[in-house]
Scaffold this active site. Structure first.
Site, PDB file in Angstrom:
ATOM      1  N   TYR A  25      43.026  -1.122  33.614  1.00  0.00           N
ATOM      2  CA  TYR A  25      42.394  -2.092  34.504  1.00  0.00           C
ATOM      3  C   TYR A  25      43.346  -2.544  35.595  1.00  0.00           C
ATOM      4  O   TYR A  25      44.542  -2.246  35.564  1.00  0.00           O
ATOM      5  CB  TYR A  25      41.860  -3.289  33.700  1.00  0.00           C
ATOM      6  CG  TYR A  25      42.912  -4.294  33.256  1.00  0.00           C
ATOM      7  CD1 TYR A  25      43.813  -3.995  32.241  1.00  0.00           C
ATOM      8  CD2 TYR A  25      43.004  -5.547  33.862  1.00  0.00           C
ATOM      9  CE1 TYR A  25      44.765  -4.920  31.831  1.00  0.00           C
ATOM     10  CE2 TYR A  25      43.949  -6.477  33.450  1.00  0.00           C
ATOM     11  CZ  TYR A  25      44.832  -6.157  32.437  1.00  0.00           C
ATOM     12  OH  TYR A  25      45.777  -7.072  32.045  1.00  0.00           O
ATOM     13  N   ARG A  83      48.885   1.723  41.431  1.00  0.00           N
ATOM     14  CA  ARG A  83      49.206   1.457  40.022  1.00  0.00           C
ATOM     15  C   ARG A  83      48.050   1.906  39.120  1.00  0.00           C
ATOM     16  O   ARG A  83      48.265   2.411  38.021  1.00  0.00           O
ATOM     17  CB  ARG A  83      49.523  -0.030  39.817  1.00  0.00           C
ATOM     18  CG  ARG A  83      50.025  -0.332  38.404  1.00  0.00           C
ATOM     19  CD  ARG A  83      50.523  -1.754  38.266  1.00  0.00           C
ATOM     20  NE  ARG A  83      49.437  -2.718  38.457  1.00  0.00           N
ATOM     21  CZ  ARG A  83      49.602  -4.040  38.473  1.00  0.00           C
ATOM     22  NH1 ARG A  83      50.816  -4.561  38.322  1.00  0.00           N
ATOM     23  NH2 ARG A  83      48.580  -4.847  38.655  1.00  0.00           N
ATOM     24  N   LEU A 121      55.194  -4.516  32.712  1.00  0.00           N
ATOM     25  CA  LEU A 121      54.280  -4.056  33.750  1.00  0.00           C
ATOM     26  C   LEU A 121      54.978  -4.177  35.108  1.00  0.00           C
ATOM     27  O   LEU A 121      55.599  -5.214  35.381  1.00  0.00           O
ATOM     28  CB  LEU A 121      53.015  -4.918  33.755  1.00  0.00           C
ATOM     29  CG  LEU A 121      51.946  -4.405  34.711  1.00  0.00           C
ATOM     30  CD1 LEU A 121      51.208  -3.227  34.088  1.00  0.00           C
ATOM     31  CD2 LEU A 121      50.959  -5.502  35.071  1.00  0.00           C
ATOM     32  N   GLU A 160      58.600  -9.873  29.544  1.00  0.00           N
ATOM     33  CA  GLU A 160      57.741 -10.509  30.551  1.00  0.00           C
ATOM     34  C   GLU A 160      56.893 -11.558  29.852  1.00  0.00           C
ATOM     35  O   GLU A 160      57.098 -11.845  28.672  1.00  0.00           O
ATOM     36  CB  GLU A 160      56.873  -9.450  31.240  1.00  0.00           C
ATOM     37  CG  GLU A 160      55.972  -8.704  30.277  1.00  0.00           C
ATOM     38  CD  GLU A 160      55.185  -7.567  30.913  1.00  0.00           C
ATOM     39  OE1 GLU A 160      54.942  -7.592  32.131  1.00  0.00           O
ATOM     40  OE2 GLU A 160      54.787  -6.657  30.170  1.00  0.00           O
ATOM     41  N   HIS A 181      38.458   9.575  17.421  1.00  0.00           N
ATOM     42  CA  HIS A 181      39.652   9.089  18.122  1.00  0.00           C
ATOM     43  C   HIS A 181      40.086  10.014  19.264  1.00  0.00           C
ATOM     44  O   HIS A 181      40.387   9.553  20.365  1.00  0.00           O
ATOM     45  CB  HIS A 181      40.818   8.915  17.143  1.00  0.00           C
ATOM     46  CG  HIS A 181      40.666   7.726  16.241  1.00  0.00           C
ATOM     47  ND1 HIS A 181      39.654   7.601  15.326  1.00  0.00           N
ATOM     48  CD2 HIS A 181      41.397   6.594  16.134  1.00  0.00           C
ATOM     49  CE1 HIS A 181      39.768   6.459  14.676  1.00  0.00           C
ATOM     50  NE2 HIS A 181      40.826   5.816  15.153  1.00  0.00           N
ATOM     51  N   ARG A 207      31.849   8.250  18.251  1.00  0.00           N
ATOM     52  CA  ARG A 207      33.153   7.680  17.910  1.00  0.00           C
ATOM     53  C   ARG A 207      34.033   8.684  17.179  1.00  0.00           C
ATOM     54  O   ARG A 207      33.765   9.056  16.041  1.00  0.00           O
ATOM     55  CB  ARG A 207      32.994   6.416  17.057  1.00  0.00           C
ATOM     56  CG  ARG A 207      34.340   5.722  16.825  1.00  0.00           C
ATOM     57  CD  ARG A 207      34.225   4.451  16.018  1.00  0.00           C
ATOM     58  NE  ARG A 207      35.538   3.823  15.854  1.00  0.00           N
ATOM     59  CZ  ARG A 207      36.433   4.190  14.940  1.00  0.00           C
ATOM     60  NH1 ARG A 207      36.173   5.177  14.099  1.00  0.00           N
ATOM     61  NH2 ARG A 207      37.613   3.572  14.872  1.00  0.00           N
ATOM     62  N   LYS A 243      48.841  -0.412  32.594  1.00  0.00           N
ATOM     63  CA  LYS A 243      47.976  -1.602  32.570  1.00  0.00           C
ATOM     64  C   LYS A 243      46.732  -1.277  31.755  1.00  0.00           C
ATOM     65  O   LYS A 243      45.640  -1.052  32.291  1.00  0.00           O
ATOM     66  CB  LYS A 243      47.653  -2.065  33.996  1.00  0.00           C
ATOM     67  CG  LYS A 243      47.236  -3.534  34.042  1.00  0.00           C
ATOM     68  CD  LYS A 243      47.383  -4.095  35.440  1.00  0.00           C
ATOM     69  CE  LYS A 243      46.782  -5.474  35.593  1.00  0.00           C
ATOM     70  NZ  LYS A 243      47.346  -6.508  34.728  1.00  0.00           N
TER      71      LYS A 243
HETATM   72  N1  PDD Z   1      47.911  -9.654  34.530  1.00  0.00           N
HETATM   73  N2  PDD Z   1      52.655  -8.495  33.139  1.00  0.00           N
HETATM   74  C1  PDD Z   1      51.497  -8.469  32.437  1.00  0.00           C
HETATM   75  C2  PDD Z   1      51.533  -8.144  30.987  1.00  0.00           C
HETATM   76  C3  PDD Z   1      50.277  -8.764  33.112  1.00  0.00           C
HETATM   77  O1  PDD Z   1      49.123  -8.711  32.424  1.00  0.00           O
HETATM   78  C4  PDD Z   1      50.300  -9.103  34.489  1.00  0.00           C
HETATM   79  C5  PDD Z   1      49.050  -9.428  35.256  1.00  0.00           C
HETATM   80  C6  PDD Z   1      51.541  -9.113  35.159  1.00  0.00           C
HETATM   81  C7  PDD Z   1      51.651  -9.427  36.634  1.00  0.00           C
HETATM   82  O2  PDD Z   1      51.182  -8.333  37.408  1.00  0.00           O
HETATM   83  P1  PDD Z   1      50.579  -8.545  38.869  1.00  0.00           P
HETATM   84  O3  PDD Z   1      51.579  -9.315  39.648  1.00  0.00           O
HETATM   85  O4  PDD Z   1      50.385  -7.170  39.382  1.00  0.00           O
HETATM   86  O5  PDD Z   1      49.278  -9.314  38.706  1.00  0.00           O
HETATM   87  C8  PDD Z   1      52.696  -8.805  34.452  1.00  0.00           C
HETATM   88  C9  PDD Z   1      46.627  -9.851  35.154  1.00  0.00           C
HETATM   89  C10 PDD Z   1      46.604 -10.827  36.270  1.00  0.00           C
HETATM   90  C11 PDD Z   1      45.582 -10.118  34.067  1.00  0.00           C
HETATM   91  O6  PDD Z   1      45.683  -9.472  33.036  1.00  0.00           O
HETATM   92  O7  PDD Z   1      44.675 -10.923  34.286  1.00  0.00           O
END
Ligand code: PDD
Length: 277
Positions: free
Chosen positions: A31, A50, A201, A177, A100, A98, A145
């Protein structure tokens, strides 16, 4: 609100996704969250780049051509006019019995919706926010992501139950993070954030902030942050597309620095705001 599903634009309430969708059954998808300000997308190319990287990493064929992604985002915004918005965009491996391993034939499901960006209330930014630290219990490819967010959800919930807005995650004695944000610290005026690797991320807000700081006297160094450094920081910031740049003023119940948002945060926020459309 008008949403997008597999080529169609329709009211969100009428969007139906099969229970056999692999996103639902396995969390088998990726996503993006892409901000827009007064109808103008911010860093859309970086988010789409990304997305392509995430798709390639989990071996989902990119379902749209380059320009078609951008056109879809623009159309969705025009169908949902208004203030500052974040587009949530999700691609899963599609609908199949379903099993895997990958299905032999399944078309990716592409879904997108628009949510208001709730900028932090001015008082919140003035006071700063609380965070807690937790062990990072996620997998080894946090650079992707992926929609598979259970550890992030549990960490954020634990933070919420302790009156904090974010959990800052620690792995092998180092900051990775936040549950949904990147982390910066300031010590003696020096700004630092962990380097990119498969434990975090590659946040777009993180990258924009590093770029704008490079043009100021506050160039950011990308170096590992030990737990002791986190606890000794004068300032701690969280960055994300929806939070922008948020000062953490309490960590695990203790004041960060003097307990107020710091002067370097103020400078950085001004620099970041000037980069927005
Ligand atoms: N999340 N690290 C993680 C684990 C994240 O889920 C996010 C953002 C970031 C920051 O990334 P960016 O600056 O590209 O938004 C870092 C989004 C906003 C969410 O899951 O809603």
């Amino acid at each position: 609100m008008i949403a997008f599903l597999n080529g169609d634009y329709r009211p969100l309430e009428s969007v139906c996704i099969s229970p056999l969708d692999r996103g639902f059954l396995f969390g088998d998808g990726v996503y993006e969250v892409i901000p827009s300000y007064r109808g103008v997308l911010f860093e859309a190319d970086a988010h789409l780049e990304r997305l392509r990287r995430s798709l390639a990493a989990v071996r989902i064929a990119d379902p749209l051509e380059g320009a078609a992604w951008r056109a879809m985002l623009e159309r969705l915004l025009s169908l949902n006019p208004g203030g500052d918005r974040a587009i949530y965009l999700q691609v899963t491996r599609g609908v199949a019995a379903r099993e895997h391993a990958f299905p032999e034939t399944a078309a990716a499901t592409v879904f997108a919706m628009v949510n208001p960006i709730r900028s932090p209330e001015p008082e919140l930014a003035e006071r700063g926010v609380a965070a807690i630290t937790l062990p990072d219990q996620r997998w080894g490819r946090c650079d992707i992501k992926a929609v598979t967010l259970l550890p992030n959800v549990l960490a954020r919930q634990q933070a919420a139950e302790q009156g904090a807005v974010e959990a800052i995650l620690l792995r092998n004695g180092q900051v990775t993070e936040g549950a949904a944000s990147n982390v910066f610290v300031v010590r003696d005026g020096r700004v630092q954030t962990p380097p990119l690797n498969d434990a975090i991320l590659p946040g777009i807000t993180r990258r924009v902030l590093i770029d704008v700081l490079r043009d100021t006297a506050r160039a950011c160094v990308e170096q590992p942050i030990g737990e002791d450094q986190l606890r000794a920081a004068d300032e701690i910031w969280l960055t994300s597309s929806t939070k922008e740049l948020l000062p953490v003023t309490r960590l695990d119940g203790r004041a960060v620095g003097d307990g107020c948002p710091g002067p370097v945060w103020r400078e950085a926020l001004a620099a970041y705001q000037s980069a927005k459309p």
